[in-house]
Scaffold this motif. Structure first.
Motif, PDB file in Angstrom:
ATOM      1  N   PRO A   1       0.812  -1.227   0.000  1.00 20.20           N
ATOM      2  CA  PRO A   1       0.000   0.000   0.000  1.00 20.20           C
ATOM      3  C   PRO A   1       0.846   1.278   0.000  1.00 20.20           C
ATOM      4  O   PRO A   1       0.470   2.259  -0.607  1.00 20.20           O
ATOM      5  N   ARG A   2       1.976   1.244   0.698  1.00 20.69           N
ATOM      6  CA  ARG A   2       2.816   2.449   0.742  1.00 20.69           C
ATOM      7  C   ARG A   2       3.422   2.762  -0.626  1.00 20.69           C
ATOM      8  O   ARG A   2       3.529   3.921  -1.011  1.00 20.69           O
ATOM      9  N   VAL A   3       3.822   1.721  -1.340  1.00 17.63           N
ATOM     10  CA  VAL A   3       4.395   1.924  -2.668  1.00 17.63           C
ATOM     11  C   VAL A   3       3.336   2.501  -3.599  1.00 17.63           C
ATOM     12  O   VAL A   3       3.601   3.429  -4.367  1.00 17.63           O
ATOM     13  N   GLU A   4       2.116   1.971  -3.532  1.00 22.27           N
ATOM     14  CA  GLU A   4       1.035   2.472  -4.379  1.00 22.27           C
ATOM     15  C   GLU A   4       0.716   3.922  -4.052  1.00 22.27           C
ATOM     16  O   GLU A   4       0.485   4.731  -4.948  1.00 22.27           O
ATOM     17  N   LEU A   5       0.705   4.257  -2.772  1.00 24.98           N
ATOM     18  CA  LEU A   5       0.427   5.630  -2.366  1.00 24.98           C
ATOM     19  C   LEU A   5       1.534   6.565  -2.837  1.00 24.98           C
ATOM     20  O   LEU A   5       1.260   7.653  -3.360  1.00 24.98           O
ATOM     21  N   ALA A   6       2.781   6.144  -2.695  1.00 24.19           N
ATOM     22  CA  ALA A   6       3.903   6.966  -3.141  1.00 24.19           C
ATOM     23  C   ALA A   6       3.839   7.169  -4.654  1.00 24.19           C
ATOM     24  O   ALA A   6       4.084   8.277  -5.154  1.00 24.19           O
ATOM     25  N   TRP A   7       3.501   6.102  -5.396  1.00 17.67           N
ATOM     26  CA  TRP A   7       3.386   6.215  -6.848  1.00 17.67           C
ATOM     27  C   TRP A   7       2.268   7.179  -7.222  1.00 17.67           C
ATOM     28  O   TRP A   7       2.436   8.021  -8.108  1.00 17.67           O
ATOM     29  N   ALA A   8       1.133   7.070  -6.550  1.00 23.41           N
ATOM     30  CA  ALA A   8      -0.004   7.945  -6.844  1.00 23.41           C
ATOM     31  C   ALA A   8       0.348   9.403  -6.561  1.00 23.41           C
ATOM     32  O   ALA A   8      -0.019  10.298  -7.331  1.00 23.41           O
ATOM     33  N   MET A   9       1.045   9.643  -5.482  1.00 20.22           N
ATOM     34  CA  MET A   9       1.437  11.017  -5.151  1.00 20.22           C
ATOM     35  C   MET A   9       2.402  11.571  -6.204  1.00 20.22           C
ATOM     36  O   MET A   9       2.283  12.720  -6.629  1.00 20.22           O
ATOM     37  N   LYS A  10       3.350  10.748  -6.641  1.00 21.83           N
ATOM     38  CA  LYS A  10       4.307  11.186  -7.652  1.00 21.83           C
ATOM     39  C   LYS A  10       3.605  11.431  -8.996  1.00 21.83           C
ATOM     40  O   LYS A  10       3.889  12.415  -9.688  1.00 21.83           O
ATOM     41  N   ALA A  11       2.674  10.559  -9.349  1.00 22.40           N
ATOM     42  CA  ALA A  11       1.918  10.733 -10.589  1.00 22.40           C
ATOM     43  C   ALA A  11       1.107  12.023 -10.544  1.00 22.40           C
ATOM     44  O   ALA A  11       1.012  12.744 -11.536  1.00 22.40           O
ATOM     45  N   HIS A  12       0.528  12.316  -9.405  1.00 22.58           N
ATOM     46  CA  HIS A  12      -0.249  13.550  -9.251  1.00 22.58           C
ATOM     47  C   HIS A  12       0.649  14.776  -9.414  1.00 22.58           C
ATOM     48  O   HIS A  12       0.270  15.751 -10.075  1.00 22.58           O
ATOM     49  N   GLN A  13       1.824  14.729  -8.833  1.00 24.43           N
ATOM     50  CA  GLN A  13       2.761  15.850  -8.967  1.00 24.43           C
ATOM     51  C   GLN A  13       3.147  16.064 -10.435  1.00 24.43           C
ATOM     52  O   GLN A  13       3.169  17.200 -10.914  1.00 24.43           O
ATOM     53  N   HIS A  14       3.451  14.971 -11.142  1.00 28.57           N
ATOM     54  CA  HIS A  14       3.804  15.089 -12.554  1.00 28.57           C
ATOM     55  C   HIS A  14       2.629  15.633 -13.366  1.00 28.57           C
ATOM     56  O   HIS A  14       2.813  16.457 -14.259  1.00 28.57           O
ATOM     57  N   ALA A  15       1.433  15.173 -13.066  1.00 27.11           N
ATOM     58  CA  ALA A  15       0.246  15.645 -13.784  1.00 27.11           C
ATOM     59  C   ALA A  15       0.064  17.144 -13.583  1.00 27.11           C
ATOM     60  O   ALA A  15      -0.282  17.866 -14.531  1.00 27.11           O
ATOM     61  N   GLN A  16       0.289  17.617 -12.368  1.00 29.92           N
ATOM     62  CA  GLN A  16       0.160  19.051 -12.102  1.00 29.92           C
ATOM     63  C   GLN A  16       1.184  19.853 -12.906  1.00 29.92           C
ATOM     64  O   GLN A  16       0.859  20.898 -13.471  1.00 29.92           O
ATOM     65  N   VAL A  17       2.412  19.369 -12.962  1.00 29.18           N
ATOM     66  CA  VAL A  17       3.462  20.070 -13.710  1.00 29.18           C
ATOM     67  C   VAL A  17       3.093  20.129 -15.193  1.00 29.18           C
ATOM     68  O   VAL A  17       3.157  21.194 -15.818  1.00 29.18           O
ATOM     69  N   TYR A  18       2.710  18.997 -15.768  1.00 26.81           N
ATOM     70  CA  TYR A  18       2.358  18.983 -17.187  1.00 26.81           C
ATOM     71  C   TYR A  18       1.131  19.834 -17.473  1.00 26.81           C
ATOM     72  O   TYR A  18       1.074  20.533 -18.474  1.00 26.81           O
ATOM     73  N   PHE A  19       0.139  19.803 -16.585  1.00 26.02           N
ATOM     74  CA  PHE A  19      -1.040  20.632 -16.778  1.00 26.02           C
ATOM     75  C   PHE A  19      -0.660  22.110 -16.774  1.00 26.02           C
ATOM     76  O   PHE A  19      -1.130  22.884 -17.606  1.00 26.02           O
ATOM     77  N   ASN A  20       0.199  22.498 -15.849  1.00 30.02           N
ATOM     78  CA  ASN A  20       0.641  23.893 -15.798  1.00 30.02           C
ATOM     79  C   ASN A  20       1.402  24.280 -17.064  1.00 30.02           C
ATOM     80  O   ASN A  20       1.247  25.391 -17.572  1.00 30.02           O
ATOM     81  N   LEU A  21       2.207  23.356 -17.589  1.00 32.50           N
ATOM     82  CA  LEU A  21       2.946  23.648 -18.818  1.00 32.50           C
ATOM     83  C   LEU A  21       2.016  23.832 -20.006  1.00 32.50           C
ATOM     84  O   LEU A  21       2.144  24.808 -20.751  1.00 32.50           O
ATOM     85  N   ILE A  22       1.089  22.902 -20.199  1.00 30.03           N
ATOM     86  CA  ILE A  22       0.216  23.022 -21.370  1.00 30.03           C
ATOM     87  C   ILE A  22      -0.808  24.127 -21.208  1.00 30.03           C
ATOM     88  O   ILE A  22      -1.315  24.647 -22.192  1.00 30.03           O
ATOM     89  N   SER A  23      -1.100  24.515 -19.979  1.00 31.83           N
ATOM     90  CA  SER A  23      -2.046  25.610 -19.753  1.00 31.83           C
ATOM     91  C   SER A  23      -1.408  26.975 -19.988  1.00 31.83           C
ATOM     92  O   SER A  23      -2.110  27.956 -20.190  1.00 31.83           O
ATOM     93  N   SER A  24      -0.093  27.031 -19.945  1.00 34.02           N
ATOM     94  CA  SER A  24       0.578  28.319 -20.080  1.00 34.02           C
ATOM     95  C   SER A  24       0.857  28.685 -21.536  1.00 34.02           C
ATOM     96  O   SER A  24       1.316  29.783 -21.817  1.00 34.02           O
ATOM     97  N   VAL A  25       0.578  27.777 -22.464  1.00 33.77           N
ATOM     98  CA  VAL A  25       0.851  28.013 -23.882  1.00 33.77           C
ATOM     99  C   VAL A  25      -0.465  28.176 -24.631  1.00 33.77           C
ATOM    100  O   VAL A  25      -1.426  27.450 -24.369  1.00 33.77           O
ATOM    101  N   ASP A  26      -0.494  29.128 -25.557  1.00 32.95           N
ATOM    102  CA  ASP A  26      -1.669  29.296 -26.407  1.00 32.95           C
ATOM    103  C   ASP A  26      -1.847  28.011 -27.221  1.00 32.95           C
ATOM    104  O   ASP A  26      -0.902  27.554 -27.871  1.00 32.95           O
TER     105      ASP A  26
END
Length: 66
Positions: A1-26
């Motif tokens: 369970p800890r590995v799955e939680l750590a993976w989910a948290m890391k995936a969420h962080q990456h998703a936020q970064v990519y969303f911010n990148l694609i949202s900042s470009v026309d």
């Protein structure tokens, strides 16, 4: 369970970064792959009259759309 939680948290962080990148470009200037233009032209060959700026779910479910 800890590995799955750590993976989910890391995936969420990456998703936020990519969303911010694609949202900042026309979107007119956003290219995600080298073949974006080819994909779009093939899409338009198949769906010539589909308005993609605002999609209406009911219009997509219509007999003409099917």
């Amino acid at each position: 369970p800890r590995v799955e939680l750590a993976w989910a948290m890391k995936a969420h962080q990456h998703a936020q970064v990519y969303f911010n990148l694609i949202s900042s470009v026309d979107p007119k200037f956003l290219n995600l792959t080298k073949v974006d233009d080819q994909i779009y032209s093939e899409f338009r060959k198949t769906f010539r009259d589909l308005k993609i700026d605002v999609l209406d779910p009911e219009e997509l479910k219509s007999e003409a759309a099917k």
